[in-house]
Design a protein around this motif. Structure first.
Motif, PDB file in Angstrom:
ATOM      1  N   ALA A  64       0.837  -1.205   0.000  1.00 42.88           N
ATOM      2  CA  ALA A  64       0.000   0.000   0.000  1.00 42.88           C
ATOM      3  C   ALA A  64       0.865   1.245   0.000  1.00 42.88           C
ATOM      4  CB  ALA A  64      -0.931  -0.009   1.208  1.00 42.88           C
ATOM      5  N   LEU A  65       1.970   1.204   0.756  1.00 44.86           N
ATOM      6  CA  LEU A  65       2.885   2.347   0.791  1.00 44.86           C
ATOM      7  C   LEU A  65       3.459   2.618  -0.595  1.00 44.86           C
ATOM      8  CD1 LEU A  65       4.537   4.459   2.327  1.00 44.86           C
ATOM      9  CD2 LEU A  65       6.225   2.678   2.797  1.00 44.86           C
ATOM     10  N   VAL A  66       3.870   1.551  -1.284  1.00 49.38           N
ATOM     11  CA  VAL A  66       4.439   1.703  -2.622  1.00 49.38           C
ATOM     12  C   VAL A  66       3.397   2.237  -3.586  1.00 49.38           C
ATOM     13  CG1 VAL A  66       5.425   0.458  -4.582  1.00 49.38           C
ATOM     14  CG2 VAL A  66       6.208  -0.038  -2.264  1.00 49.38           C
ATOM     15  N   MET A  67       2.182   1.673  -3.516  1.00 50.68           N
ATOM     16  CA  MET A  67       1.146   2.061  -4.464  1.00 50.68           C
ATOM     17  C   MET A  67       0.661   3.490  -4.236  1.00 50.68           C
ATOM     18  SD  MET A  67       0.780  -0.454  -6.552  1.00 50.68           S
ATOM     19  CE  MET A  67      -0.752  -0.009  -7.345  1.00 50.68           C
ATOM     20  N   HIS A  68       0.745   3.980  -2.990  1.00 54.16           N
ATOM     21  CA  HIS A  68       0.258   5.321  -2.695  1.00 54.16           C
ATOM     22  C   HIS A  68       1.365   6.373  -2.710  1.00 54.16           C
ATOM     23  CE1 HIS A  68      -3.198   2.952  -1.216  1.00 54.16           C
ATOM     24  NE2 HIS A  68      -3.892   4.036  -1.500  1.00 54.16           N
ATOM     25  N   SER A  69       2.594   5.945  -2.903  1.00 50.51           N
ATOM     26  CA  SER A  69       3.704   6.877  -3.059  1.00 50.51           C
ATOM     27  C   SER A  69       4.153   6.828  -4.509  1.00 50.51           C
ATOM     28  CB  SER A  69       4.861   6.499  -2.122  1.00 50.51           C
ATOM     29  OG  SER A  69       6.011   7.246  -2.454  1.00 50.51           O
ATOM     30  N   SER A  70       3.931   7.897  -5.229  1.00 52.44           N
ATOM     31  CA  SER A  70       4.275   7.908  -6.652  1.00 52.44           C
ATOM     32  C   SER A  70       5.767   7.703  -6.863  1.00 52.44           C
ATOM     33  CB  SER A  70       3.828   9.231  -7.288  1.00 52.44           C
ATOM     34  OG  SER A  70       4.458  10.333  -6.639  1.00 52.44           O
ATOM     35  N   LEU A  71       6.586   8.232  -5.953  1.00 52.82           N
ATOM     36  CA  LEU A  71       8.030   8.082  -6.086  1.00 52.82           C
ATOM     37  C   LEU A  71       8.449   6.624  -5.881  1.00 52.82           C
ATOM     38  CD1 LEU A  71      10.775   9.373  -6.496  1.00 52.82           C
ATOM     39  CD2 LEU A  71      10.865   9.825  -4.027  1.00 52.82           C
ATOM     40  N   ALA A  72       7.909   5.988  -4.832  1.00 51.02           N
ATOM     41  CA  ALA A  72       8.251   4.588  -4.561  1.00 51.02           C
ATOM     42  C   ALA A  72       7.738   3.689  -5.672  1.00 51.02           C
ATOM     43  CB  ALA A  72       7.676   4.158  -3.210  1.00 51.02           C
ATOM     44  N   PHE A  73       6.525   3.953  -6.127  1.00 52.99           N
ATOM     45  CA  PHE A  73       5.955   3.147  -7.213  1.00 52.99           C
ATOM     46  C   PHE A  73       6.796   3.277  -8.479  1.00 52.99           C
ATOM     47  CE2 PHE A  73       3.137   2.590 -10.860  1.00 52.99           C
ATOM     48  CZ  PHE A  73       2.568   1.363 -10.570  1.00 52.99           C
ATOM     49  N   SER A  74       7.194   4.487  -8.814  1.00 50.87           N
ATOM     50  CA  SER A  74       7.999   4.704 -10.016  1.00 50.87           C
ATOM     51  C   SER A  74       9.359   4.024  -9.893  1.00 50.87           C
ATOM     52  CB  SER A  74       8.191   6.211 -10.248  1.00 50.87           C
ATOM     53  OG  SER A  74       6.954   6.845 -10.481  1.00 50.87           O
ATOM     54  N   ALA A  75       9.935   4.043  -8.695  1.00 45.47           N
ATOM     55  CA  ALA A  75      11.236   3.410  -8.488  1.00 45.47           C
ATOM     56  C   ALA A  75      11.150   1.907  -8.688  1.00 45.47           C
ATOM     57  CB  ALA A  75      11.755   3.729  -7.086  1.00 45.47           C
ATOM     58  N   VAL A  76      10.125   1.280  -8.111  1.00 44.53           N
ATOM     59  CA  VAL A  76       9.951  -0.170  -8.260  1.00 44.53           C
ATOM     60  C   VAL A  76       9.696  -0.527  -9.724  1.00 44.53           C
ATOM     61  CG1 VAL A  76       8.468  -2.129  -7.679  1.00 44.53           C
ATOM     62  CG2 VAL A  76       9.152  -0.516  -5.901  1.00 44.53           C
ATOM     63  N   LYS A  77       8.861   0.283 -10.370  1.00 50.76           N
ATOM     64  CA  LYS A  77       8.549   0.004 -11.769  1.00 50.76           C
ATOM     65  C   LYS A  77       9.783   0.146 -12.650  1.00 50.76           C
ATOM     66  CE  LYS A  77       5.789   2.780 -14.109  1.00 50.76           C
ATOM     67  NZ  LYS A  77       4.550   3.416 -14.633  1.00 50.76           N
ATOM     68  N   LEU A  78      10.603   1.160 -12.376  1.00 48.63           N
ATOM     69  CA  LEU A  78      11.809   1.371 -13.170  1.00 48.63           C
ATOM     70  C   LEU A  78      12.821   0.235 -12.957  1.00 48.63           C
ATOM     71  CD1 LEU A  78      13.389   3.146 -15.088  1.00 48.63           C
ATOM     72  CD2 LEU A  78      14.269   4.417 -13.106  1.00 48.63           C
ATOM     73  N   ILE A  79      12.977  -0.210 -11.712  1.00 48.91           N
ATOM     74  CA  ILE A  79      13.894  -1.319 -11.436  1.00 48.91           C
ATOM     75  C   ILE A  79      13.445  -2.579 -12.170  1.00 48.91           C
ATOM     76  CG2 ILE A  79      14.729  -2.878  -9.627  1.00 48.91           C
ATOM     77  CD1 ILE A  79      14.611  -0.494  -7.708  1.00 48.91           C
ATOM     78  N   GLY A  80      12.154  -2.856 -12.119  1.00 50.70           N
ATOM     79  CA  GLY A  80      11.632  -4.018 -12.822  1.00 50.70           C
ATOM     80  C   GLY A  80      11.811  -3.917 -14.323  1.00 50.70           C
ATOM     81  N   ALA A  81      11.591  -2.714 -14.866  1.00 48.09           N
ATOM     82  CA  ALA A  81      11.742  -2.515 -16.308  1.00 48.09           C
ATOM     83  C   ALA A  81      13.188  -2.723 -16.740  1.00 48.09           C
ATOM     84  CB  ALA A  81      11.265  -1.111 -16.692  1.00 48.09           C
ATOM     85  N   VAL A  82      14.125  -2.161 -15.973  1.00 49.89           N
ATOM     86  CA  VAL A  82      15.547  -2.313 -16.298  1.00 49.89           C
ATOM     87  C   VAL A  82      15.953  -3.786 -16.248  1.00 49.89           C
ATOM     88  CG1 VAL A  82      17.888  -1.809 -15.505  1.00 49.89           C
ATOM     89  CG2 VAL A  82      16.174   0.012 -15.580  1.00 49.89           C
ATOM     90  N   TYR A  83      15.454  -4.484 -15.253  1.00 47.06           N
ATOM     91  CA  TYR A  83      15.791  -5.912 -15.136  1.00 47.06           C
ATOM     92  C   TYR A  83      15.288  -6.694 -16.347  1.00 47.06           C
ATOM     93  CZ  TYR A  83      15.749 -10.734 -13.572  1.00 47.06           C
ATOM     94  OH  TYR A  83      15.924 -12.086 -13.501  1.00 47.06           O
ATOM     95  N   LEU A  84      14.032  -6.477 -16.752  1.00 41.41           N
ATOM     96  CA  LEU A  84      13.472  -7.200 -17.882  1.00 41.41           C
ATOM     97  C   LEU A  84      14.201  -6.869 -19.178  1.00 41.41           C
ATOM     98  CD1 LEU A  84       9.634  -6.971 -17.142  1.00 41.41           C
ATOM     99  CD2 LEU A  84      11.095  -8.990 -16.953  1.00 41.41           C
ATOM    100  N   ILE A  85      14.504  -5.590 -19.384  1.00 41.06           N
ATOM    101  CA  ILE A  85      15.218  -5.186 -20.601  1.00 41.06           C
ATOM    102  C   ILE A  85      16.615  -5.790 -20.620  1.00 41.06           C
ATOM    103  CG2 ILE A  85      16.193  -3.221 -21.845  1.00 41.06           C
ATOM    104  CD1 ILE A  85      13.792  -1.572 -20.853  1.00 41.06           C
ATOM    105  N   GLY A  86      17.312  -5.723 -19.475  1.00 39.40           N
ATOM    106  CA  GLY A  86      18.653  -6.303 -19.399  1.00 39.40           C
ATOM    107  C   GLY A  86      18.644  -7.802 -19.650  1.00 39.40           C
TER     108      GLY A  86
END
Length: 207
Positions: A64-86
């Motif tokens: 809930a903290l991640v989903m309600h914090s735009s910064l935390a959500f964006s960070a998790v999403k970016l890490i996941g995206a980088v991992y998949l692309i790599g």
């Protein structure tokens, strides 16, 4: 305890998400082609472990903290995206005709020494998986009962459905055993897998 009708409704709700090709299916194809059916189990276990991590975080309120914090959500999403692309880039490069032949485990990128780890990271770093356990799960649990056990029950049903789905795909892929062992088919499948992973990563980063 979750009512059986609620479990059934939850599975119907998540079925379209499971049936949509994603990272778990993409990660399943290459190991099966290279090393056979024994690689299906670690991919499935990695995916299921990721689901339980999201369920546990939802119980603890961290999701809930991640989903309600735009910064935390964006960070998790970016890490996941980088991992998949790599991972997709590495898979594409390893499909080159002059790539050194070696057992699948020895060709894994540094820091990801098993298909279990790859499936686990791909699922854990996917914020959309976390989203299932925030807006969706509460609709199928009873508010007057302890929700921890209810969420774990729904997560178990979710995990069993994903395991069944990946098992069906394992059977279908292995049915084409002759084609799977042709070098040209292996290269084509690896490139298709890498394209899916890169596409998923880009989509995760921009949406």
């Amino acid at each position: 305890m979750v009512h059986p009708h609620a479990v059934a409704g939850f599975l119907v709700a998540v079925l379209p998400l499971i049936a949509t090709p994603g990272a778990s299916l993409a990660l399943l194809i290459r190991p099966l082609i290279d090393s056979g059916r024994r690689q299906a189990l670690p991919v499935t276990l990695g995916t299921v472990t990721g689901l339980y991590i999201h369920a546990t975080l939802a119980i603890a309120g961290l999701s809930a903290l991640v989903m309600h914090s735009s910064l935390a959500f964006s960070a998790v999403k970016l890490i996941g995206a980088v991992y998949l692309i790599g991972l997709g880039i590495w898979t594409w490069r390893s499909a080159a005709p002059n790539a050194a032949p070696a057992p699948y485990r020895q060709r894994l990128p540094k820091g990801a020494d098993s298909v279990y780890a790859q499936a686990l990271l791909a699922n854990t770093l996917n914020p959309k998986a976390a989203a299932i356990y925030l807006p969706l799960v509460p609709q199928f649990i009873a508010p007057h009962q302890p929700f921890g056990g209810q969420i774990l029950t729904l997560a178990t049903a979710h995990a069993l459905l994903i395991a069944l789905w990946l098992t069906v795909w394992t059977f279908l892929i292995l049915r084409a055993s002759r084609a799977l062992h042709r070098p040209r088919f292996k290269r084509t499948a690896a490139k298709a897998t890498s394209a899916v992973l890169i596409t998923l990563g880009i989509r995760s980063a921009v949406t």
